[in-house]
Structure formats: structure tokens, C-alpha cells
Scaffold this motif. Structure first.
Motif, short mmCIF file in Angstrom:
data_model
loop_
_atom_site.label_atom_id
_atom_site.label_comp_id
_atom_site.label_asym_id
_atom_site.label_seq_id
_atom_site.Cartn_x
_atom_site.Cartn_y
_atom_site.Cartn_z
N THR A 1 0.84 -1.19 0.00
CA THR A 1 0.00 0.00 0.00
C THR A 1 0.87 1.24 0.00
O THR A 1 1.60 1.50 0.97
N LEU A 2 0.80 1.99 -1.09
CA LEU A 2 1.55 3.23 -1.21
C LEU A 2 0.66 4.41 -0.84
O LEU A 2 -0.53 4.43 -1.18
N ASP A 3 1.24 5.38 -0.15
CA ASP A 3 0.56 6.63 0.18
C ASP A 3 1.36 7.75 -0.47
O ASP A 3 2.10 8.48 0.20
N LEU A 4 1.26 7.81 -1.80
CA LEU A 4 2.07 8.77 -2.57
C LEU A 4 1.66 10.20 -2.25
O LEU A 4 0.48 10.50 -2.07
N THR A 5 2.66 11.09 -2.18
CA THR A 5 2.40 12.48 -1.87
C THR A 5 3.30 13.39 -2.71
O THR A 5 4.40 12.99 -3.10
N PHE A 6 2.83 14.60 -2.95
CA PHE A 6 3.67 15.63 -3.56
C PHE A 6 4.50 16.31 -2.47
O PHE A 6 5.48 16.98 -2.74
N GLY A 7 4.07 16.15 -1.21
CA GLY A 7 4.71 16.80 -0.08
C GLY A 7 5.91 16.04 0.44
O GLY A 7 6.56 15.28 -0.28
N THR A 8 6.19 16.21 1.72
CA THR A 8 7.34 15.59 2.38
C THR A 8 6.85 14.41 3.23
O THR A 8 5.86 14.52 3.93
N THR A 9 7.57 13.31 3.15
CA THR A 9 7.20 12.10 3.89
C THR A 9 7.69 12.17 5.34
O THR A 9 8.55 12.98 5.67
N SER A 10 7.13 11.29 6.16
CA SER A 10 7.58 11.13 7.55
C SER A 10 7.81 9.64 7.80
O SER A 10 7.03 9.00 8.50
N PRO A 11 8.87 9.07 7.22
CA PRO A 11 9.07 7.62 7.31
C PRO A 11 9.69 7.20 8.63
O PRO A 11 10.35 8.00 9.31
N PRO A 12 9.49 5.92 8.99
CA PRO A 12 10.24 5.40 10.13
C PRO A 12 11.72 5.21 9.73
O PRO A 12 12.03 5.16 8.54
N ALA A 13 12.58 5.15 10.72
CA ALA A 13 14.00 4.92 10.46
C ALA A 13 14.17 3.55 9.81
O ALA A 13 13.36 2.67 10.03
N PRO A 14 15.15 3.35 8.97
CA PRO A 14 16.29 4.24 8.74
C PRO A 14 16.06 5.25 7.61
O PRO A 14 16.94 6.07 7.36
N ASN A 15 14.92 5.21 6.92
CA ASN A 15 14.68 6.18 5.86
C ASN A 15 14.60 7.59 6.42
O ASN A 15 14.21 7.80 7.57
N GLN A 16 14.99 8.55 5.61
CA GLN A 16 14.90 9.97 5.92
C GLN A 16 13.78 10.58 5.10
O GLN A 16 13.43 10.05 4.04
N PRO A 17 13.19 11.69 5.54
CA PRO A 17 12.13 12.33 4.76
C PRO A 17 12.62 12.70 3.35
O PRO A 17 13.77 13.11 3.16
N ILE A 18 11.73 12.52 2.39
CA ILE A 18 11.97 12.97 1.01
C ILE A 18 10.74 13.76 0.57
O ILE A 18 9.67 13.63 1.17
N SER A 19 10.90 14.57 -0.46
CA SER A 19 9.81 15.41 -0.92
C SER A 19 9.51 15.16 -2.39
O SER A 19 10.42 14.94 -3.18
N GLY A 20 8.23 15.23 -2.71
CA GLY A 20 7.80 15.18 -4.10
C GLY A 20 7.84 16.58 -4.69
O GLY A 20 8.32 17.52 -4.06
N GLU A 21 7.31 16.70 -5.89
CA GLU A 21 7.25 18.00 -6.56
C GLU A 21 5.85 18.19 -7.09
O GLU A 21 5.32 17.32 -7.82
N ILE A 22 5.21 19.32 -6.74
CA ILE A 22 3.85 19.58 -7.19
C ILE A 22 3.84 19.73 -8.72
O ILE A 22 4.88 20.03 -9.32
N PRO A 23 2.69 19.52 -9.34
CA PRO A 23 2.61 19.67 -10.79
C PRO A 23 3.03 21.08 -11.22
O PRO A 23 2.53 22.07 -10.70
N THR A 24 3.99 21.14 -12.15
CA THR A 24 4.48 22.42 -12.68
C THR A 24 4.79 22.28 -14.15
O THR A 24 5.20 21.22 -14.61
N PRO A 25 4.62 23.37 -14.90
CA PRO A 25 4.96 23.32 -16.32
C PRO A 25 6.46 23.10 -16.51
O PRO A 25 7.28 23.71 -15.84
N VAL A 26 6.80 22.20 -17.43
CA VAL A 26 8.20 22.00 -17.81
C VAL A 26 8.42 22.46 -19.25
O VAL A 26 9.55 22.56 -19.70
N SER A 27 7.32 22.73 -19.96
CA SER A 27 7.37 23.22 -21.33
C SER A 27 6.05 23.93 -21.61
O SER A 27 5.01 23.54 -21.09
N PHE A 28 6.09 24.95 -22.48
CA PHE A 28 4.86 25.66 -22.82
C PHE A 28 4.43 25.47 -24.26
O PHE A 28 3.33 25.82 -24.62
#
Length: 108
Positions: free
Chosen positions: A20-47
Motif C-alpha cells: 500500500t503506497l501513500d504517494l504524496t507531492f509533499g514531504t514524507t515522515s518515514p520510520p528509520a532508517p529512511n529519511q524524509p523525502i519530498s515530491g514536486e507539485i505539478p508544474t509546467p516544464v514546457s509551454f
């Protein structure tokens, strides 16, 4: 998982023991030994054309043992050993990058 040795019923995760994944664009709060990581909100990469990129993350999920590997599940232990299963929460990471492109009807 599928190959000639383990067969086509070999799986990691199932209805009774899902991954079961709880995917987020935000920052995670994992148990050790993992450290928090952050996603990236939807943003234009080309117009031209408009392309939106986003990254969703999760590193707080567990992965269960395998099932159905080999005749009668005889190779489950080998698959589990090779893949390091079961793997507790805090020992796994999922990073999902996605892109969506839009065109107007006039551009088609």
C-alpha cells in the motif's frame, strides 16, 4: 514476477497482503532508517506544447513476502531471500515521476 523458473503466478503483494503506497507531492515522515523525502507539485516544464511534470513519493511502506513462486510455492523462500523480503516500513522507497502533455484541437 514472471519467468520460466518461478512461473506466472509468482507475486510480491496480494489481495490478502497488499503493498500500500501513500504517494504524496509533499514531504514524507518515514520510520528509520529512511529519511524524509519530498515530491514536486505539478508544474509546467514546457509551454509549446504545454507539458506538466510532477513527482510523487513514499518511503514509509512495507513490502510482504512473495507467494506462488515455483510449483506449489516451493521457490517463495528463494525469491524472498533474493529480494530481501519481507521488507519493513522505512526500508523501501517509491518515486513516481509523471508528465502530461496538452494540445488544443487546432494543434492536432
Amino acid at each position: 514476477m514472471q519467468n520460466d523458473l518461478v512461473g506466472d503466478q509468482c507475486a510480491i503483494g496480494s489481495k490478502d497482503a497488499p503493498i500500500t503506497l501513500d504517494l504524496t507531492f509533499g514531504t514524507t515522515s518515514p520510520p528509520a532508517p529512511n529519511q524524509p523525502i519530498s515530491g514536486e507539485i505539478p508544474t509546467p516544464v514546457s509551454f509549446d506544447p504545454l507539458v506538466i511534470g510532477a513527482t510523487m513519493v513514499d518511503n514509509a511502506f512495507a513490502v510482504p513476502k512473495s507467494s506462488g513462486c515455483g510449483f506449489g510455492g516451493l521457490l517463495n523462500g528463494f525469491v524472498d531471500w533474493r529480494a530481501g523480503l519481507p521488507s519493513p516500513a522505512g526500508a523501501n522507497t517509491a518515486i513516481v515521476k509523471s508528465y502530461a502533455m496538452w494540445k488544443t484541437y487546432a494543434q492536432l
